[in-house]
Design a protein around this motif. Structure first.
Motif, PDB file in Angstrom:
ATOM      1  N   ASN A 106      40.278  43.890  33.907  1.00  7.27           N
ATOM      2  CA  ASN A 106      39.200  43.383  34.760  1.00  7.27           C
ATOM      3  C   ASN A 106      39.667  42.123  35.483  1.00  7.27           C
ATOM      4  O   ASN A 106      39.966  41.115  34.855  1.00  7.27           O
ATOM      5  CB  ASN A 106      37.973  43.077  33.896  1.00  7.27           C
ATOM      6  CG  ASN A 106      36.757  42.735  34.733  1.00  7.27           C
ATOM      7  OD1 ASN A 106      36.881  42.301  35.872  1.00  7.27           O
ATOM      8  ND2 ASN A 106      35.581  42.929  34.173  1.00  7.27           N
ATOM      9  N   PRO A 107      39.723  42.178  36.833  1.00  5.44           N
ATOM     10  CA  PRO A 107      40.290  41.044  37.578  1.00  5.44           C
ATOM     11  C   PRO A 107      39.486  39.752  37.424  1.00  5.44           C
ATOM     12  O   PRO A 107      39.991  38.688  37.725  1.00  5.44           O
ATOM     13  CB  PRO A 107      40.276  41.527  39.026  1.00  5.44           C
ATOM     14  CG  PRO A 107      39.316  42.660  39.065  1.00  5.44           C
ATOM     15  CD  PRO A 107      39.343  43.286  37.699  1.00  5.44           C
ATOM     16  N   ARG A 108      38.240  39.861  36.992  1.00  8.17           N
ATOM     17  CA  ARG A 108      37.411  38.657  36.894  1.00  8.17           C
ATOM     18  C   ARG A 108      37.399  38.070  35.492  1.00  8.17           C
ATOM     19  O   ARG A 108      36.611  37.178  35.208  1.00  8.17           O
ATOM     20  CB  ARG A 108      35.970  38.975  37.287  1.00  8.17           C
ATOM     21  CG  ARG A 108      35.851  39.613  38.626  1.00  8.17           C
ATOM     22  CD  ARG A 108      35.366  38.631  39.639  1.00  8.17           C
ATOM     23  NE  ARG A 108      35.603  39.172  40.955  1.00  8.17           N
ATOM     24  CZ  ARG A 108      35.366  38.511  42.069  1.00  8.17           C
ATOM     25  NH1 ARG A 108      34.880  37.304  42.012  1.00  8.17           N
ATOM     26  NH2 ARG A 108      35.621  39.065  43.230  1.00  8.17           N
ATOM     27  N   GLN A 109      38.174  38.612  34.580  1.00  7.84           N
ATOM     28  CA  GLN A 109      38.152  38.074  33.221  1.00  7.84           C
ATOM     29  C   GLN A 109      39.487  37.457  32.868  1.00  7.84           C
ATOM     30  O   GLN A 109      40.533  37.896  33.330  1.00  7.84           O
ATOM     31  CB  GLN A 109      37.830  39.199  32.217  1.00  7.84           C
ATOM     32  CG  GLN A 109      36.402  39.672  32.316  1.00  7.84           C
ATOM     33  CD  GLN A 109      36.067  40.732  31.281  1.00  7.84           C
ATOM     34  OE1 GLN A 109      36.962  41.352  30.706  1.00  7.84           O
ATOM     35  NE2 GLN A 109      34.788  40.944  31.042  1.00  7.84           N
TER      36      GLN A 109
END
Lengths: 324, 281, 547
Positions: free
Chosen positions: C384-387
């Motif tokens: 997940n690119p946002r984590q």
């Protein structure tokens, strides 16, 4: 065969949406203070006999579902109620105004499509240059300008200060024109309203065309076509434009509802004798059955327009079979 | 939003101009009443005073009301209604879109038919009906605009969620035992918000446009001075005092333009398509 | 070999600049390259080596952001660097043609096949319509496409990937060019299709005496068709020479590294895999069945359903690596997803460590889930690119109720184990390379202390040198943690290297099963035999291992 299947599926969806419209209009009327009959006759002539008859007909003392079925049954039989103000069935009142609105909408759509697509192509072909910036600025401006205000301003400009175009109406009164002359007269009256409403959609279509052309131009098959040694114009027309149009066709359907909304304002500004103007007038005169009628009829109209664009789509995209 | 993000946004020329203009409008709308607490409806002088001539910077209207005061109050309510109806629209649209996209199947089918219904019907006519049914007030306008604009949000949200839910990191989270709702909120939504933010910014602008149209037709809140009302009220005097119609219209155009320019810059700031793939070899 | 005569293509000192802000100044620099008539020259290299840029530069097909700043490209004696666009256009498709990696993307979706073949003819010659049609039919027939008449009126989406690439070749060769430039033309295709297309290109090349410039990342493909090879890295040529010499006696370390990284297919065939006989099963599936609804055609009709899994039985013995190989559509990925409980089964039972797994729901499933973990194909899509890395790896632990502090320690230890600095916990996925991301994904799976690790094409998206490292890591972890591994891959070479036993799948069924050495040395099923025959560079790999 598959095209027919696709169209049948769309048709079924349209029927579902029409059903939802019936439900929505039924509950809208119930939301109003008082009962449905109060809503229907508000401000109208209070003929007690007629009121009693209406209450009985609508079965307001029966369960909700039954009331809805009665209501839906009437709609299916194209009974949209009766306008006390006009002393005419609502459907007749609304349909009489339909041709003017259709003419205006068609005129606006053709103007916006032709100019918008042309501007979009111009911008996409000159990415990053002044033409591109100019088109972007123009479409933003077209989008940001309230159409009714633009209407007032161009009336001021082209009918008051430079009296070259008629400021309102659909025909010149009392000239008794016929045939071609009549058509030319109507076309002359169409210019300002078309421009006032069309600039917004011109901007929208310009942006969509530009974005779609850029997207398609980035695709592998365009590079592959370039590797065949095809000239730039051929490339643009046969490969980029054709695929970019898919997005434009899809979007045309999406815009239909908003276009009809726009005609309400523009018809009011230009005293254009269409359905939109009728909706506005019916609010002023508290003729609620007619207001509801315009909502029902224009909704069905938009559904038909959407159905038409779906059918057009089957002709532009051979892959229709694999979607759905 | 971090300061870095705002700086990136402001580094786009259009975004910077839009932000600056909007900041001025908001500041004036907020602080002007301190300077002139009088109601914009009160008659302050002789009617039809032209701008830049007398006590009133933008002159007076056909009833002798201060045009500048009206304009400022119009800014307050245009922006307020724009923001509130966008919130309504986002609330409905994000929920419907996310649920439809994540759960698919019959949930999706039902929600999308409803979305289609709201997208297809002529929005302004529905708002007119709603306003007639609920009575003319700011809230019926806000709800009306929210109700006709959410389908766009729902569609974008659904498309995002549909594509994100097939990504391997969602499968990985399922494999770790995360529950559907937690996956939607923690894995998917944070990745789906950029396009929604862009749409939201543009929706504030459309809401202002729709509100101005309603007020122009005389269907706005009768107690609230708005730009659309000013244009509509001055319309009969178009020939004699065209500036009374022109000035509020220009304000609408500039405000909507500013918001759209911010939206455009947001698009580029939120997904920097840096270095357009370059090479793949 | 082709030392004499004027080359069809002679590239000298070609240098292409990258846009400002890229990680290096030049996409390619100082490239020297000759291609003679009648020979196939392969450019081979990993991601970012500049091999595609070189190929695209020849016909001036670079994207506008890339600029040729120096050097010369002589094609049939004519300078193409700085040549006017009209002149290049005249050569493209007529004297030099090109085919691409994704045939499905390289054909215009809304135009018929016939139209797209005819287009190149019409662009360069003015012939009567009937003559154009005749040539289109002949061109389609020459690339062995069935029923050229019907095909002409068909649209690209109706064709398979292999057929689409044949159409692209027909388009490229319609005007009998002196040179064909092929940019990874078989990378997107299944292995048996790849073998057919390679054979087709070699045949047509030989028949016409064309010059071919062939870009690939796969040394096996090089071994199949190249006369000469150019090895590229970071935009420069590392080494070039005859295919024979480069593949058997590389002079440069990098070339040797590339060759060593190619999975040792033959190694496994000699050393027969030895599964621990009669060990207890870590995972067992019986009668697994999964149907996919046919695509709907119109309103009420659907295509018949497709069986993605058709009565599949499997048994994964504790401590072994079981390979599942097959081409696209064989059902191998569906199998992985069903075993992982990502896709529901239509029928059948799965047990993990002797306990039922496929029917668990809710809390019971959560309690057992950690026993089976998965590593996915795409190292970019699976994180997940946002984590932050800590959240990515820790989520599973937190869900199992491991306290944060303890989870942190275990994450740090696991990161160290897979060769990532534990300080990386605070960073986001985009700060890592593809290989590093795959290590993080492996850490995410292993931190759960699974009994079964499912690797679904876990190394397929990686460059060959990174692939070798990740394969070594997986083998090491398997031994250290006493894992059982289900290794799903389309690449038989990889399977041969890492698996103890293999299952061969086709159309949702297992067609052959056995110890790796036996299956590869003496396949019993005709489809398995075809797969093995299609492995590119088989002869070379076998000989290299024997030497």
């Amino acid at each position: 065969m598959t095209r027919l299947g696709y169209i049948a599926e769309r048709l079924l969806r349209s029927v579902v949406v029409i059903g939802l419209i019936m439900v929505a209009s039924f509950f809208l009327v119930r939301l109003a203070p008082g009962d449905a009959v109060d809503f229907m006759i508000e401000g109208g002539a209070p003929d007690p006999e007629y009121v009693a008859e209406l209450r009985r007909q609508l079965g307001l003392d029966r369960p909700l579902l039954e009331q809805f079925l009665i209501y839906a049954g009437k709609l299916v039989r194209l009974d949209l109620g009766y306008s006390l103000r006009m002393q005419e069935p609502v459907l007749d009142v609304v349909l009489a105004r339909m041709p003017a609105t259709l003419l205006l909408a068609a005129s606006v759509l053709s103007f916006a499509l032709v100019t918008g697509v042309a501007l979009g192509i111009l911008a996409a072909r000159n990415l990053g240059r002044w033409q591109d910036s100019a088109v972007t600025a123009l479409s933003l401006l077209g989008y940001a300008t309230p159409n009714f205000w633009l209407g007032l301003m161009i009336v001021l400009l082209f009918a008051v200060w430079l009296p070259v175009l008629p400021p309102y109406g659909m025909t010149s009164i009392g000239m008794g024109l016929t045939g071609l002359q009549h058509a030319a007269d109507v076309a002359w009256h169409l210019v300002l309203p078309t421009f006032a409403l069309g600039t917004h959609y011109m901007g929208v279509f310009a942006r969509i065309t530009r974005a779609a052309m850029i997207d398609v131009a980035d695709m592998e098959f365009v590079k592959a076509a370039r590797a065949k040694g095809i000239g730039e114009l051929q490339l643009l027309w046969r490969h980029v434009f054709r695929n970019a149009m898919l997005a434009v066709v899809t979007y045309t359907g999406v815009q239909a509802g908003s276009l009809i909304s726009g005609t309400v304002l523009i018809e009011t500004v230009f005293a254009w004798p269409g359905v939109g103007r009728l909706a506005f007038d019916s609010i002023a005169s508290r003729d609620h059955p007619v207001l509801l009628g315009t909502f029902l009829v224009t909704s069905v109209l938009v559904i038909l327009i959407n159905l038409a664009t779906d059918i057009v789509y089957t002709f532009v995209d051979p892959r229709i079979e694999v979607k759905g | 939003m971090s300061t870095g993000f705002i700086r990136r946004l402001a580094s786009h020329r259009g975004g910077a101009i839009g932000l600056a203009f909007l900041a001025v409008v908001v500041a004036v709308a907020l602080f002007y009443p301190l300077y002139n607490p009088r109601s914009p409806w009160s008659i302050v002088g002789r009617p039809f005073q032209p701008p830049f001539t007398g006590r009133f910077m933008l002159g007076t209207d056909m009833l002798g009301r201060d045009v500048l005061a009206g304009l400022v109050h119009g800014a307050r309510f245009s922006l307020l209604i724009g923001l509130l109806s966008t919130l309504v629209s986002l609330g409905i649209g994000v929920t419907v879109g996310a649920v439809a996209g994540y759960f698919r199947g019959w949930v999706d089918e039902v929600l999308m038919r409803i979305t289609e219904f709201f997208q297809i019907i002529p929005g302004l006519v529905l708002i007119m009906l709603l306003v007639v049914v609920m009575g003319t007030s700011m809230w019926s306008v806000v709800i009306g605009i929210g109700v006709v604009t959410w389908p766009n949000v729902a569609r974008i949200m659904r498309a995002e969620v549909l594509s994100l839910r097939t990504r391997a990191f969602v499968d990985a989270a399922r494999g770790l035992g995360q529950r559907p709702l937690a996956i939607l909120v923690r894995q998917i939504l944070p990745n789906a918000l950029s396009p929604v933010i862009v749409v939201a910014s543009v929706m504030v602008a459309s809401a202002i446009l729709i509100e101005s149209g309603l007020s122009f037709l005389g269907l706005g809140d009768p107690n609230v001075m708005t730009w659309g009302y000013m244009i509509g009220a001055a319309r009969p005097y178009l020939r004699e005092a065209w500036l009374l119609s022109a000035i509020p219209g220009v304000m609408i155009v500039l405000t909507v333009l500013a918001i759209n320019m911010i939206g455009d810059s947001l698009t580029t700031a939120l997904n920097p398509r840096h270095s357009r793939k370059g090479e793949r070899a | 070999m082709n030392g004499g005569g004027t080359p069809v293509l002679a590239i000298r000192d070609l240098t292409v600049a990258l846009p400002a802000g890229a990680d290096r100044a030049h996409a390619v620099e100082g490239i020297d390259l000759d291609v003679h008539a009648g020979e196939i020259v392969c450019i081979v290299g990993e991601t970012g080596s500049g091999k595609s840029v070189t190929a695209h530069a020849v016909l001036g097909l670079l994207p506008p952001t890339l600029r040729t700043v120096r050097g010369s490209i002589l094609f049939e004696g004519e300078e193409l660097v700085g040549a006017p666009e009209a002149r290049l256009r005249g050569l493209r498709g007529r004297r030099a043609a090109m085919i691409f990696q994704e045939p499905s993307a390289a054909l215009n979706p809304v135009r018929t096949i016939g139209d797209q073949v005819a287009e190149v003819i019409r662009a360069h010659l003015s012939l009567p319509a009937a003559e154009v049609e005749r040539r289109v039919a002949a061109g389609l027939a020459e690339v062995s496409l069935p029923d050229p008449e019907a095909l002409r009126r068909s649209y690209p989406f109706r064709l398979s990937g292999g057929q689409q690439q044949r159409v692209m070749i027909a388009i490229a060769l319609a005007l009998e060019p002196a040179m064909l430039i092929a940019d990874e033309p078989t990378t997107a295709l299944d292995v048996t299709t790849q073998a057919q297309i390679l054979r087709l290109i070699a045949e047509l090349q030989a028949r016409r005496g064309m010059a071919v410039l062939f870009v690939t990342h796969d040394l096996g493909v090089v071994a199949e068709i190249a006369d000469r090879v150019v090895v590229m890295r970071h935009g420069r040529i590392v080494e070039s020479g005859t295919a024979e010499r480069i593949l058997r006696a590389p002079r440069q370390d990098y070339t040797r590294l590339l060759i060593d990284a190619v999975p040792r297919f033959a190694a496994a065939t000699s050393a027969a895999g030895t599964p621990p006989p009669g060990g207890e099963p870590a995972m067992a599936g019986r009668g697994l069945r999964k149907l996919y609804q046919g695509r709907s055609v119109g309103l009420f009709r659907r295509r018949p359903p497709v069986a993605a899994l058709d009565d599949v039985d499997l048994r994964l013995t504790r401590g072994e690596t079981l390979g599942v190989v097959g081409e696209s559509g064989s059902g191998k990925s569906t199998l992985a997803r069903c075993l992982m409980r990502l896709t529901p089964l239509d029928a059948g039972e799965v047990e993990v460590a002797g306990r039922p797994f496929s029917r668990l729901e809710g809390a019971a499933l959560l309690a057992e889930r950690h026993r089976v973990q998965m590593v996915f194909q795409d190292p970019y899509g699976s994180l997940n690119p946002r984590q932050r890395v800590e959240t990515i790896i820790g989520t599973g632990l937190w869900l199992r109720g491991v306290p944060r502090a303890e989870a942190r320690e275990r994450i740090a230890a696991m990161l160290a184990e897979v060769g990532i600095d534990p300080a990386a916990m605070a960073r986001y996925p985009h700060e890592f390379s593809g290989g590093q991301r795959q290590r993080i994904a492996i850490a995410r799976a292993l931190v759960m202390e699974p009994e079964v690790l499912i690797a679904d094409e876990a190394v397929s998206a990686l460059d060959v040198s990174v692939q070798a490292q990740v394969l070594r890591l997986l083998a090491r972890m398997r031994a250290r943690l006493d894992l059982s591994m289900l290794f799903i891959t389309h690449d038989l070479r990889v399977a041969a290297q890492i698996c103890d036993r293999v299952l061969v799948m086709k159309d949702g069924r297992i067609v052959e099963e056995g110890p790796t050495g036996r299956v590869f040395a003496a396949p019993r099923d005709s489809y398995t035999r075809r797969l093995i025959d299609a492995i590119p560079g088989r002869a070379w790999l076998g000989a290299a291992a024997g030497a």
